[in-house]
Design a protein around this motif. Structure first.
Motif, PDB file in Angstrom:
ATOM      1  N   LEU A  25       0.823  -1.206   0.000  1.00  0.00           N
ATOM      2  CA  LEU A  25       0.000   0.000   0.000  1.00  0.00           C
ATOM      3  C   LEU A  25       0.861   1.261   0.000  1.00  0.00           C
ATOM      4  O   LEU A  25       0.564   2.227  -0.699  1.00  0.00           O
ATOM      5  N   LEU A  26       1.932   1.253   0.771  1.00  0.00           N
ATOM      6  CA  LEU A  26       2.821   2.414   0.820  1.00  0.00           C
ATOM      7  C   LEU A  26       3.453   2.672  -0.540  1.00  0.00           C
ATOM      8  O   LEU A  26       3.546   3.821  -0.989  1.00  0.00           O
ATOM      9  N   GLY A  27       3.867   1.610  -1.214  1.00  0.00           N
ATOM     10  CA  GLY A  27       4.499   1.761  -2.522  1.00  0.00           C
ATOM     11  C   GLY A  27       3.617   2.459  -3.537  1.00  0.00           C
ATOM     12  O   GLY A  27       4.112   3.139  -4.435  1.00  0.00           O
ATOM     13  N   ALA A  28       2.303   2.313  -3.399  1.00  0.00           N
ATOM     14  CA  ALA A  28       1.371   2.971  -4.311  1.00  0.00           C
ATOM     15  C   ALA A  28       1.349   4.481  -4.107  1.00  0.00           C
ATOM     16  O   ALA A  28       0.871   5.213  -4.964  1.00  0.00           O
ATOM     17  N   HIS A  29       1.887   4.950  -3.002  1.00  0.00           N
ATOM     18  CA  HIS A  29       1.846   6.372  -2.668  1.00  0.00           C
ATOM     19  C   HIS A  29       3.175   7.088  -2.893  1.00  0.00           C
ATOM     20  O   HIS A  29       3.237   8.306  -2.842  1.00  0.00           O
ATOM     21  N   LEU A  30       4.221   6.334  -3.112  1.00  0.00           N
ATOM     22  CA  LEU A  30       5.546   6.933  -3.299  1.00  0.00           C
ATOM     23  C   LEU A  30       5.974   6.810  -4.753  1.00  0.00           C
ATOM     24  O   LEU A  30       5.636   5.843  -5.422  1.00  0.00           O
ATOM     25  N   VAL A  31       6.725   7.792  -5.202  1.00  0.00           N
ATOM     26  CA  VAL A  31       7.189   7.784  -6.593  1.00  0.00           C
ATOM     27  C   VAL A  31       8.666   8.144  -6.662  1.00  0.00           C
ATOM     28  O   VAL A  31       9.238   8.680  -5.720  1.00  0.00           O
ATOM     29  N   GLY A  32       9.251   7.852  -7.813  1.00  0.00           N
ATOM     30  CA  GLY A  32      10.585   8.320  -8.164  1.00  0.00           C
ATOM     31  C   GLY A  32      11.694   7.886  -7.232  1.00  0.00           C
ATOM     32  O   GLY A  32      11.692   6.778  -6.689  1.00  0.00           O
ATOM     33  N   ASP A  33      12.642   8.808  -7.059  1.00  0.00           N
ATOM     34  CA  ASP A  33      13.837   8.530  -6.260  1.00  0.00           C
ATOM     35  C   ASP A  33      13.520   8.195  -4.816  1.00  0.00           C
ATOM     36  O   ASP A  33      14.218   7.398  -4.192  1.00  0.00           O
ATOM     37  N   ARG A  74      -7.927   6.145   5.725  1.00  0.00           N
ATOM     38  CA  ARG A  74      -8.261   5.224   4.631  1.00  0.00           C
ATOM     39  C   ARG A  74      -7.141   4.214   4.399  1.00  0.00           C
ATOM     40  O   ARG A  74      -7.391   3.075   4.004  1.00  0.00           O
ATOM     41  N   PHE A  75      -5.900   4.607   4.635  1.00  0.00           N
ATOM     42  CA  PHE A  75      -4.764   3.691   4.537  1.00  0.00           C
ATOM     43  C   PHE A  75      -4.947   2.551   5.541  1.00  0.00           C
ATOM     44  O   PHE A  75      -4.762   1.379   5.209  1.00  0.00           O
ATOM     45  N   VAL A  76      -5.323   2.892   6.758  1.00  0.00           N
ATOM     46  CA  VAL A  76      -5.555   1.873   7.789  1.00  0.00           C
ATOM     47  C   VAL A  76      -6.726   0.979   7.394  1.00  0.00           C
ATOM     48  O   VAL A  76      -6.646  -0.248   7.516  1.00  0.00           O
ATOM     49  N   THR A 102      -9.332  -5.958  11.897  1.00  0.00           N
ATOM     50  CA  THR A 102     -10.269  -4.861  12.136  1.00  0.00           C
ATOM     51  C   THR A 102      -9.488  -3.569  11.931  1.00  0.00           C
ATOM     52  O   THR A 102      -8.257  -3.601  11.776  1.00  0.00           O
ATOM     53  N   GLU A 103     -10.165  -2.441  11.959  1.00  0.00           N
ATOM     54  CA  GLU A 103      -9.431  -1.173  11.835  1.00  0.00           C
ATOM     55  C   GLU A 103      -8.455  -1.001  12.997  1.00  0.00           C
ATOM     56  O   GLU A 103      -7.363  -0.465  12.807  1.00  0.00           O
ATOM     57  N   GLN A 104      -8.825  -1.468  14.176  1.00  0.00           N
ATOM     58  CA  GLN A 104      -7.934  -1.345  15.328  1.00  0.00           C
ATOM     59  C   GLN A 104      -6.682  -2.205  15.165  1.00  0.00           C
ATOM     60  O   GLN A 104      -5.566  -1.743  15.418  1.00  0.00           O
ATOM     61  N   THR A 105      -6.865  -3.449  14.726  1.00  0.00           N
ATOM     62  CA  THR A 105      -5.683  -4.305  14.550  1.00  0.00           C
ATOM     63  C   THR A 105      -4.857  -3.839  13.363  1.00  0.00           C
ATOM     64  O   THR A 105      -3.628  -3.927  13.394  1.00  0.00           O
ATOM     65  N   ALA A 106      -5.521  -3.315  12.333  1.00  0.00           N
ATOM     66  CA  ALA A 106      -4.783  -2.801  11.175  1.00  0.00           C
ATOM     67  C   ALA A 106      -3.965  -1.582  11.562  1.00  0.00           C
ATOM     68  O   ALA A 106      -2.841  -1.407  11.073  1.00  0.00           O
ATOM     69  N   ALA A 107      -4.485  -0.721  12.424  1.00  0.00           N
ATOM     70  CA  ALA A 107      -3.716   0.441  12.890  1.00  0.00           C
ATOM     71  C   ALA A 107      -2.455  -0.033  13.607  1.00  0.00           C
ATOM     72  O   ALA A 107      -1.372   0.547  13.449  1.00  0.00           O
ATOM     73  N   TRP A 108      -2.566  -1.105  14.355  1.00  0.00           N
ATOM     74  CA  TRP A 108      -1.424  -1.699  15.051  1.00  0.00           C
ATOM     75  C   TRP A 108      -0.416  -2.232  14.028  1.00  0.00           C
ATOM     76  O   TRP A 108       0.791  -2.018  14.162  1.00  0.00           O
ATOM     77  N   ASP A 109      -0.927  -2.937  13.004  1.00  0.00           N
ATOM     78  CA  ASP A 109      -0.068  -3.479  11.946  1.00  0.00           C
ATOM     79  C   ASP A 109       0.684  -2.356  11.230  1.00  0.00           C
ATOM     80  O   ASP A 109       1.895  -2.439  11.024  1.00  0.00           O
ATOM     81  N   VAL A 110      -0.058  -1.313  10.847  1.00  0.00           N
ATOM     82  CA  VAL A 110       0.545  -0.183  10.131  1.00  0.00           C
ATOM     83  C   VAL A 110       1.636   0.458  10.984  1.00  0.00           C
ATOM     84  O   VAL A 110       2.733   0.734  10.503  1.00  0.00           O
ATOM     85  N   GLY A 147      -0.778  13.768   8.106  1.00  0.00           N
ATOM     86  CA  GLY A 147      -1.157  12.811   9.131  1.00  0.00           C
ATOM     87  C   GLY A 147      -0.365  11.521   9.124  1.00  0.00           C
ATOM     88  O   GLY A 147      -0.405  10.757  10.086  1.00  0.00           O
ATOM     89  N   TYR A 148       0.383  11.262   8.054  1.00  0.00           N
ATOM     90  CA  TYR A 148       1.160  10.023   7.993  1.00  0.00           C
ATOM     91  C   TYR A 148       2.315  10.017   8.984  1.00  0.00           C
ATOM     92  O   TYR A 148       2.798   8.952   9.358  1.00  0.00           O
ATOM     93  N   ASP A 149       2.756  11.182   9.420  1.00  0.00           N
ATOM     94  CA  ASP A 149       3.831  11.225  10.403  1.00  0.00           C
ATOM     95  C   ASP A 149       3.462  10.414  11.642  1.00  0.00           C
ATOM     96  O   ASP A 149       4.304   9.739  12.232  1.00  0.00           O
ATOM     97  N   LEU A 150       2.190  10.432  12.017  1.00  0.00           N
ATOM     98  CA  LEU A 150       1.742   9.671  13.179  1.00  0.00           C
ATOM     99  C   LEU A 150       1.790   8.167  12.915  1.00  0.00           C
ATOM    100  O   LEU A 150       2.131   7.389  13.799  1.00  0.00           O
TER     101      LEU A 150
END
Length: 131
Positions: free
Chosen positions: A34-42, A73-75, A86-94, A120-123
Motif C-alpha cells: 500500500l505504501l508503494g502505491a503512494h511513493l514515486v521516483g527517487d 483510509r490507509f488503515v 479490524t481497523e484497530q488491529t490494522a492500525a497496530w499493523d501499520v 497525518g502520515y507522520d503519526l
C-alpha cells in the motif's frame, strides 16, 4: 544500510507484539504494498534500497491506488487486505511496519517520504511532526 530480512521482521514482530514471524511478514507485505502505491521516483527507490530485497520488491511493485489515501483510509485498506483484521488491529499493523520503515529510512529520507504523503502520515510512522 540495508536491514537483513530477519532483522526487519524481528523489529516488526516486536513492535506489533506478534507471536510469529509469519504474522509480522503478513503485515509488512500488505503495508509496504500500500505504501508503494503512494511513493514515486527517487524517494521510493531510495527507501527500497534500505529494505530487505523481498520487501523492496513489494514496495517497487505496489498495489494500485487511484488516489492518495488519507491515513484513516490507509488503515482501512490495510484491514481489508489482512484476513480477519479490524481497523484497530490494522492500525497496530501499520504502526509496527511503518515505525520499522522509519528507522530504516532515517530522518532525511523520512522527511522526503512524508512530503509525498497526505497530512497525518507522520503519526503512522511514529514520528509526529510539530504543527
Amino acid at each position: 544500510m540495508t536491514l537483513r530480512r530477519e532483522a526487519f521482521l524481528d523489529h516488526v514482530r516486536e513492535r506489533g507484539e506478534y507471536n510469529t514471524l509469519e504474522e509480522a511478514e503478513r503485515a509488512a507485505r500488505v503495508v509496504l504494498a500500500l505504501l508503494g502505491a503512494h511513493l514515486v521516483g527517487d524517494v521510493r527507490a531510495q527507501l527500497a534500497a534500505r529494505l530487505p530485497e523481498t520487501f523492496a520488491l513489494i514496495l517497487l511493485n505496489p498495489l494500485q491506488s487511484a488516489e492518495p489515501l488519507s491515513p484513516e483510509r490507509f488503515v482501512r485498506a490495510t484491514a481489508a487486505w489482512i484476513e480477519g483484521a479490524t481497523e484497530q488491529t490494522a492500525a497496530w499493523d501499520v504502526s509496527a511496519v511503518l515505525s520499522t520503515v522509519a528507522d530504516a529510512a532515517g530522518e532525511d529520507l523520512l522527511g522526503q517520504i512524508l512530503l509525498q504523503l497526505p497530512a497525518g502520515y507522520d503519526l503512522l510512522f511514529g514520528r509526529p511532526r510539530p504543527t
